[in-house]
Design an enzyme around this catalytic site. Structure first.
Site, PDB file in Angstrom:
ATOM      1  N   LYS A 182       0.603  -1.474   0.056  1.00 29.28           N
ATOM      2  CA  LYS A 182      -0.038   0.049   0.048  1.00 29.28           C
ATOM      3  C   LYS A 182       0.826   1.252  -0.300  1.00 29.28           C
ATOM      4  CE  LYS A 182      -3.537  -2.422   0.601  1.00 29.28           C
ATOM      5  NZ  LYS A 182      -4.789  -2.872   0.154  1.00 29.28           N
TER       6      LYS A 182
HETATM    7  C1  PLP Z   1      -5.010  -4.629   0.785  1.00 32.17           C
HETATM    8  C2  PLP Z   1      -7.126  -4.296   0.556  1.00 32.17           C
HETATM    9  C3  PLP Z   1      -7.765  -4.559   1.796  1.00 32.17           C
HETATM   10  C4  PLP Z   1      -7.235  -5.148   3.301  1.00 32.17           C
HETATM   11  O1  PLP Z   1      -5.767  -6.039   3.236  1.00 32.17           O
HETATM   12  P1  PLP Z   1      -5.697  -6.299   4.198  1.00 32.17           P
HETATM   13  O2  PLP Z   1      -4.600  -6.996   3.644  1.00 32.17           O
HETATM   14  O3  PLP Z   1      -6.669  -7.209   5.398  1.00 32.17           O
HETATM   15  O4  PLP Z   1      -4.340  -5.136   5.132  1.00 32.17           O
HETATM   16  C5  PLP Z   1      -8.528  -4.908   2.018  1.00 32.17           C
HETATM   17  N1  PLP Z   1      -9.805  -4.317   0.543  1.00 32.17           N
HETATM   18  C6  PLP Z   1      -8.929  -3.318  -0.021  1.00 32.17           C
HETATM   19  C7  PLP Z   1      -9.819  -3.257  -1.385  1.00 32.17           C
HETATM   20  C8  PLP Z   1      -7.885  -3.893  -0.513  1.00 32.17           C
HETATM   21  O5  PLP Z   1      -6.823  -3.553  -1.875  1.00 32.17           O
END
Ligand code: PLP
Length: 378
Positions: A182
């Protein structure tokens, strides 16, 4: 060997020092870094409070629990997104109802949301896909008209703005994720943000085994979870959020470089760099092959690029097509399927060098020009 990966974290010396400093203390969890991290997230997003947890998925799950989503309830979600969005609905034995997207923004098509509403619908999870703010005004007004809760999944969109306001703080609750791919990371981690005190209280209790407000560890007011995030992770988050605006500026510059370098390729659709009333927070740079191509050509390009040492992604495999969702009753989602089989996510991370962008574009240009829609190469 992959020389230019799809994604890579950006950890600097200050991040490392911040993490090491926590290790020299006696409070590795539920300590001062947690409180500080939550305060910085809330301030950054412009909401009254944040609850930091161990993942974005946990944050999403806590939102649904805090809003009282239960067995048999329907929750409107996109299929063109990360699987966690539908899974967390399933955790509560509620039903994810998939709605198609708008091809230009890759977000839920508000025109289709209304017709998916039934008397069992309780909430909408709106995802700001790839960091592009969704049509919040339209969705919030539909939700209001039907008495539905709205959760913003801003996991890919920290720092993005809609009509001058940061996403995540525009609905009943919002969630962020801090996995290493992210915009900013805590290693693993996530956060729920809200202006609603009852959601806040509920989420805090559920995060820590249902321990109630008294703080007495053995007084469990309900069945909760262990969704705690350590102070080690929070220290990294505090350090990263302090330079988030710099990070987002660098990512935008990379997106612009890709855009300029790929302009001449008419068989490739590029994402819009600017949209009215929106500020994009660049999560990935995903391009799309033209209509005459299919997943065969797309997958061939991904494999060829990998062989050249360049990591490409196939964002997203639609949720309704995953084996885990094979039993679901799903209406046709033509836009989701159209987009999903033609999308190529290009290497995209803070430390990606300009010369790497140029190389990726050069190789991609050659491959796209050599691939024929029939699957034959010249
Ligand atoms: C990355 C992401 C999440 C949650 O990610 P985790 O790996 O649980 O931290 C949830 N929704 C979207 C759209 C994402 O891109």
């Amino acid at each position: 060997m992959i020389r230019i990966p799809l994604s890579a974290p950006d950890i600097d010396e200050r991040d490392i020092t911040a993490v090491c400093d926590v290790l020299r203390t006696s409070q590795l969890s539920l300590g001062p870094k947690l409180a500080t991290f939550e305060k910085s997230i809330a301030e950054y997003v412009g909401v009254s409070s944040a609850v930091a947890v161990n993942s974005g998925t946990s944050a999403l799950h806590l939102c649904l629990k805090a809003l009282g989503i239960a067995e048999g309830d329907e929750v409107i979600v996109p299929s063109f997104t990360f699987i966690a969005v539908a899974n967390t609905v399933r955790y509560e034995r509620a039903i994810p109802v998939f709605v198609d997207i708008d091809r230009s923004t890759l977000n839920l098509d508000p025109n289709l949301v209304e017709s998916a509403i039934t008397n069992r619908t309780k909430a909408i999870i709106v995802v700001h896909t790839f960091g592009v703010p969704a049509e919040m005004n339209e969705i919030l007004s539909i939700a209001k008209g039907h008495g539905l809760a709205v959760i913003e999944d801003a996991c890919e969109a920290i720092g993005a703005e809609y009509c001058g306001r940061k996403v995540g703080g525009l609905a009943d609750a919002g969630v962020f994720a801090f996995y290493p791919n992210k915009q900013m990371t805590t290693g693993e981690g996530g956060a729920l943000v809200t202006n609603d005190l009852s959601i806040l209280k509920k989420a805090k209790t559920l995060r820590n085994q249902g321990v109630g407000r008294s703080g007495d560890w053995l007084a469990h007011t309900e069945v909760g979870f262990n969704y705690r995030i350590s102070d080690i992770n929070c220290a990294l988050g505090i350090s990263q959020i302090a330079r988030l605006d710099q990070i987002l500026a660098r990512r935008e510059a990379i997106a612009r470089r890709y855009d300029a370098a790929l302009k001449s390729l008419s068989d490739l659709h590029r994402p819009a760099l600017v949209l009215p009333d929106r500020k994009i927070s660049w999560f990935v740079y995903a391009v799309r092959l033209a209509e005459q191509f299919s997943s065969t050509e797309r997958d061939w390009i991904v494999d060829q690029m990998r062989a050249l040492g360049i990591g490409l992604g196939r964002y997203f495999g639609p949720i309704h097509l995953q084996p885990a969702y094979a039993g679901d009753q799903v209406d046709a989602l033509p836009e989701t399927e159209y987009v999903a089989c033609r999308t190529l996510a290009l290497p995209f991370f803070n430390r990606l060098r300009d010369e790497d962008v140029d190389e990726v574009c050069e190789r991609l240009r050659c491959l796209v020009r050599s691939v024929r829609p029939t699957g034959q190469r010249t």
